[in-house]
Design an enzyme around this catalytic site. Sequence first.
Site, PDB file in Angstrom:
ATOM      1  N   GLU A 285     -72.327  17.751 -89.488  1.00  0.00           N
ATOM      2  CA  GLU A 285     -71.225  16.853 -89.114  1.00  0.00           C
ATOM      3  C   GLU A 285     -70.446  17.403 -87.923  1.00  0.00           C
ATOM      4  OE1 GLU A 285     -69.232  14.737 -92.747  1.00  0.00           O
ATOM      5  OE2 GLU A 285     -69.876  16.727 -93.375  1.00  0.00           O
TER       6      GLU A 285
ATOM      7  N   HIS B 231     -84.328   0.451 -86.970  1.00  0.00           N
ATOM      8  CA  HIS B 231     -83.097  -0.199 -87.451  1.00  0.00           C
ATOM      9  C   HIS B 231     -82.646   0.403 -88.784  1.00  0.00           C
ATOM     10  CE1 HIS B 231     -84.188  -3.375 -84.512  1.00  0.00           C
ATOM     11  NE2 HIS B 231     -85.397  -3.165 -84.992  1.00  0.00           N
TER      12      HIS B 231
ATOM     13  N   SER C 216     -65.733  20.101-101.996  1.00  0.00           N
ATOM     14  CA  SER C 216     -64.516  19.313-101.868  1.00  0.00           C
ATOM     15  C   SER C 216     -63.447  19.938-102.760  1.00  0.00           C
ATOM     16  CB  SER C 216     -64.790  17.876-102.311  1.00  0.00           C
ATOM     17  OG  SER C 216     -63.583  17.246-102.694  1.00  0.00           O
TER      18      SER C 216
ATOM     19  N   LYS D  73     -69.159  17.453-105.096  1.00  0.00           N
ATOM     20  CA  LYS D  73     -69.534  17.307-103.686  1.00  0.00           C
ATOM     21  C   LYS D  73     -70.118  18.564-103.065  1.00  0.00           C
ATOM     22  CE  LYS D  73     -68.701  14.264-101.162  1.00  0.00           C
ATOM     23  NZ  LYS D  73     -67.401  13.852-100.626  1.00  0.00           N
TER      24      LYS D  73
END
Length: 471
Positions: free
Chosen positions: A297, A163, A284, A290
């Site tokens: 992804e 979980h 970024s 970033k």
Amino acid sequence: MTDQLSHKADAWSGRFSEPITERVKRYTASVQFDQRLALQDIAGSLAHASMLHSCGILTSGDLADIQRGMALIQEEIASGQFKWSIDLEDVHLNIEARLTALVGDAGKRLHTGRSRNDQVATDLRLWLRERIDETQHWLVQLQSALIDLAEQHVDTVMPGFTHLQVAQPVTFGHHLMAYVEQLRRDAERMHDCRKRVNRLPLGAAALAGTPYPIDRQLVAQLLGFEEVCENSLDAVSDRDFAIEFCANAALIMTHVSRFSEELVLWSSPAFGFIELADRFCTGSSIMPQKKNPDVPELARGKTGRVTGSLVSLLTLMKGQPLAYNKDNQEDKEPLFDAADTVIDTLAIFSELVPGIFVHAARMREAATRGYSTATDLADYLVRLGLPFREAHEAVALAVRAAIDSGRDLTALQLDEIRQFAPKVADLISADVFVVLALEGSIHSRQHLGGTAPTQVQAAIAKARLRLAEAG
Ligand code: ARG
């Protein structure tokens, strides 16, 4: 161009009284994408021609002309000089027309005893067989990379999750080996799928077979097919072999996607478990701090495409009556895309994995923070004679006390622990702290498939052996 045009019109012109419109031409043509099958189409044609000759259907002269013409065409394609024409609809008619332009009548005799229906099914199977072999190659590479990284981390402690909550300590090596198991099953599935891909449709002709005395076994042998499709209607009609490939590709992507999700999480500053090499990330344009894990992804995103291809092909097939229907021309783009995507993804991940930098101290700290050895304490109490449910409750109270006082379980005093399990209090001794320690927990999982470092080492050795046998 007019020559080629008339060739296609020749293919069925007698039956028609008007030409198709430009839009319909574009709509029905497939050469824009099926030219990828050119080399397979030529290989299939050469095997077919050799067989026709050996069966006395084609003269030696015709066979020689066809072989010479195809060699030229192959060069034209390789050098980018071949002129593909949408007027000639697909890869098959383009190549046949060029052959006839180059060698004359022999080119017109090539199509004896076959149809584009068995031709395209043959091309597609030859093409897919190569892609399966590439997929297998990269599955081995990625497994090797994961195994190498796992070996460096058989002792690296991290929290295991259920979980996404800290559950029990495991080693990072053990965690990585879970993906090796998944990829091993993927390779098994591809291996199995290849057997069914590797069957010859040629000889089925349009749907019913052909009156010429052909030798299908010979064609199969020439093209390296293990078997011959044994029903002509089925041979030209079903694309289950492509569907099966897409299902396997979708599963591979699903596994890589799960791994990607973990890489994204682990590389975020909130986890701080790993860093990906810069060459797999971008920055970024607005937030200078970033470093985005683009590759994982995208792999996660591209999983949707491959699953989409599977659904496309299943849907394409479901309503088709036997035998060939033009619907099947729509099988190519999803199949090509699925194969390209899965191969690229595996190849890129084979390079990404060795570039993973591991922050072992952060992983360990996260395992410490999460009361991850609570189950070990319960198991300890069970060994002292407490029923498991009572032990579970005793440890729940201990965890709550630890949380309330902002401490880890190992920081509890012996007397405190005894209070939570009064029935066996006398039996609890200082060895309880061995059990509560992360290493104690990990080393106690001492069986096949457990997270103990010796077991992970054994799993690594076994996996390496399997890869060596497969390769
Ligand atoms: N381009 C076609 C395909 O991909 C080849 C087979 C065409 N057959 C036919 N009867 N129109 O399926």
